[in-house]
Scaffold this motif. Structure first.
Motif, mmCIF file in Angstrom:
data_model
loop_
_atom_site.group_PDB
_atom_site.id
_atom_site.type_symbol
_atom_site.label_atom_id
_atom_site.label_comp_id
_atom_site.label_asym_id
_atom_site.label_seq_id
_atom_site.Cartn_x
_atom_site.Cartn_y
_atom_site.Cartn_z
ATOM 1 N N SER A 162 66.134 22.873 42.076
ATOM 2 C CA SER A 162 65.052 23.445 41.275
ATOM 3 C C SER A 162 65.207 24.963 41.320
ATOM 4 O O SER A 162 65.965 25.497 42.137
ATOM 5 N N ALA A 172 59.252 25.007 42.120
ATOM 6 C CA ALA A 172 59.963 23.780 42.502
ATOM 7 C C ALA A 172 59.727 22.661 41.502
ATOM 8 O O ALA A 172 59.459 21.517 41.864
ATOM 9 N N TYR A 173 59.835 22.981 40.210
ATOM 10 C CA TYR A 173 59.623 21.935 39.214
ATOM 11 C C TYR A 173 60.890 21.115 39.036
ATOM 12 O O TYR A 173 61.999 21.565 39.267
ATOM 13 N N GLY A 202 52.238 23.245 45.138
ATOM 14 C CA GLY A 202 53.206 23.209 46.232
ATOM 15 C C GLY A 202 52.744 22.449 47.460
ATOM 16 O O GLY A 202 53.424 22.462 48.489
ATOM 17 N N ARG A 204 51.208 18.752 49.312
ATOM 18 C CA ARG A 204 51.196 17.296 49.217
ATOM 19 C C ARG A 204 49.754 16.800 49.197
ATOM 20 O O ARG A 204 48.890 17.347 49.880
ATOM 21 N N ASP A 229 56.574 14.102 48.142
ATOM 22 C CA ASP A 229 56.942 15.193 47.233
ATOM 23 C C ASP A 229 55.714 16.054 46.934
ATOM 24 O O ASP A 229 54.676 15.533 46.502
ATOM 25 N N PHE A 232 53.788 20.148 41.728
ATOM 26 C CA PHE A 232 53.991 21.375 40.965
ATOM 27 C C PHE A 232 52.841 21.456 39.970
ATOM 28 O O PHE A 232 52.629 20.508 39.188
ATOM 29 N N SER A 244 57.556 17.227 42.625
ATOM 30 C CA SER A 244 58.785 17.976 42.877
ATOM 31 C C SER A 244 59.828 17.172 43.652
ATOM 32 O O SER A 244 59.620 16.825 44.809
ATOM 33 N N HIS A 247 61.788 20.518 46.522
ATOM 34 C CA HIS A 247 60.822 21.572 46.803
ATOM 35 C C HIS A 247 61.399 22.635 47.719
ATOM 36 O O HIS A 247 61.482 23.810 47.365
ATOM 37 N N ASP A 248 61.803 22.236 48.913
ATOM 38 C CA ASP A 248 62.351 23.176 49.883
ATOM 39 C C ASP A 248 63.875 23.154 49.921
ATOM 40 O O ASP A 248 64.514 24.180 50.153
#
Length: 287
Positions: A162, A172-173, A202, A204, A229, A232, A244, A247-248
């Motif tokens: 992402s 983080a799309y 961002g 959960r 996940d 977003f 997402s 994400h990380d």
């Protein structure tokens, strides 16, 4: 080049709930390569007919209703628009892929199973099985059950990224994405324990609700893996919600392996509060 209007006809099955049309699915859209052509749902409506999606809006012409869009599969753009390049920023690249419909193994008035091929630079990278179902909940709400399974059909490992994993914080799309209806005022957004874009983006949460003037959308991860996940979320710039995949860190898919996600979205008339949203999610995602 602007996207063409949504295609209608045999390639656009209509989903119905209790006989009412609630969504049209376009399998072979006529779109420029820059939009990363892919099947999508649009329009999606409430039971009273209020539209809750947008197709190719002026602010992001590559936003196509409801579907699966990923900005980085081994450097190939299946999201559309510009590509975020580390230390350079959003950049126009000739790297767009396409999702190609191949068949409907199952198709009915309330849903379907679809086979797709994800192709870029003349090669098939992923094969997808997509399962979509429309189910009634109440006389004012229904649920869209959307599962996608991405299988690596190459001989090497694939990774999904992402803009966030490529150096753009907060972006983080990529994955399931719903471009919602844009109104004069931005929609409200809430989860079981937070409210507002800054508080929920961002993060959960078991579910996330987007609440417009006369409608509500409640998104819920329907599997344990999907619930891991983060969400977003955009409301101020435009109304959109996604789950997402990367994400990380980049999501790795080994040769022959499959990544599966399932999102159930409650589509309701009226403005739902947190207790009402939670109750409808429990009904929609019940075992």
């Amino acid at each position: 080049m602007s996207p063409a209007a949504p295609v209608t006809g045999a390639d656009s099955p209509v989903l119905r709930v209790a006989g009412r049309p609630v969504a049209r699915y376009v399998t072979r859209p006529e779109l420029p390569a820059r939009c990363s052509p892919r099947p999508y749902l649009h329009p999606v409506t409430t039971l009273t007919g209020t539209a809750v999606t947008e197709f190719a809006p002026a602010d992001h012409t590559h936003h196509l209703g409801v579907g699966v869009a990923v900005p980085d599969v081994e450097g190939h753009n299946f999201w559309g628009g510009r590509t975020f390049v580390r230390d350079q920023g959003p950049t126009e690249l000739d790297n767009h892929g396409a999702q190609r419909h191949t068949s409907f193994p199952l198709r009915d008035s309330d849903g379907f199973v679809e086979e797709l091929r994800w192709v870029a630079a003349g090669a098939e990278l992923l094969r997808e099985r997509r399962t979509v179902a429309a189910t009634p909940l109440t006389d004012r709400a229904w649920a869209l059950d959307f599962t996608f399974s991405l299988t690596n059909v190459t001989s090497g490992a694939l990774t999904i990224g992402s803009p966030a994993t490529n150096g753009r914080p907060g972006a983080a799309y990529g994955g399931f994405f719903w471009r919602a209806r844009k109104e004069a005022a931005a929609p409200d957004v809430l989860t079981p324990d937070a409210e507002g874009e800054a508080a929920v983006h961002g993060r959960r949460a078991d579910w996330l609700a987007l609440v417009g003037s006369t409608w509500s959308l409640v998104f819920a991860g329907a599997t344990e893996r999907t619930r891991r996940d983060p969400w977003f979320v955009r409301t101020a710039e435009y109304p959109g919600v996604g789950s997402s995949l990367a994400h990380d860190t980049r999501l790795a898919v080994a040769p022959g392996d499959t990544a599966v996600r399932r999102i159930v979205t409650v589509v309701a008339d009226g403005r739902l509060d947190a207790p009402a949203a939670a109750a409808l999610v429990r009904k929609a995602v019940s075992p």
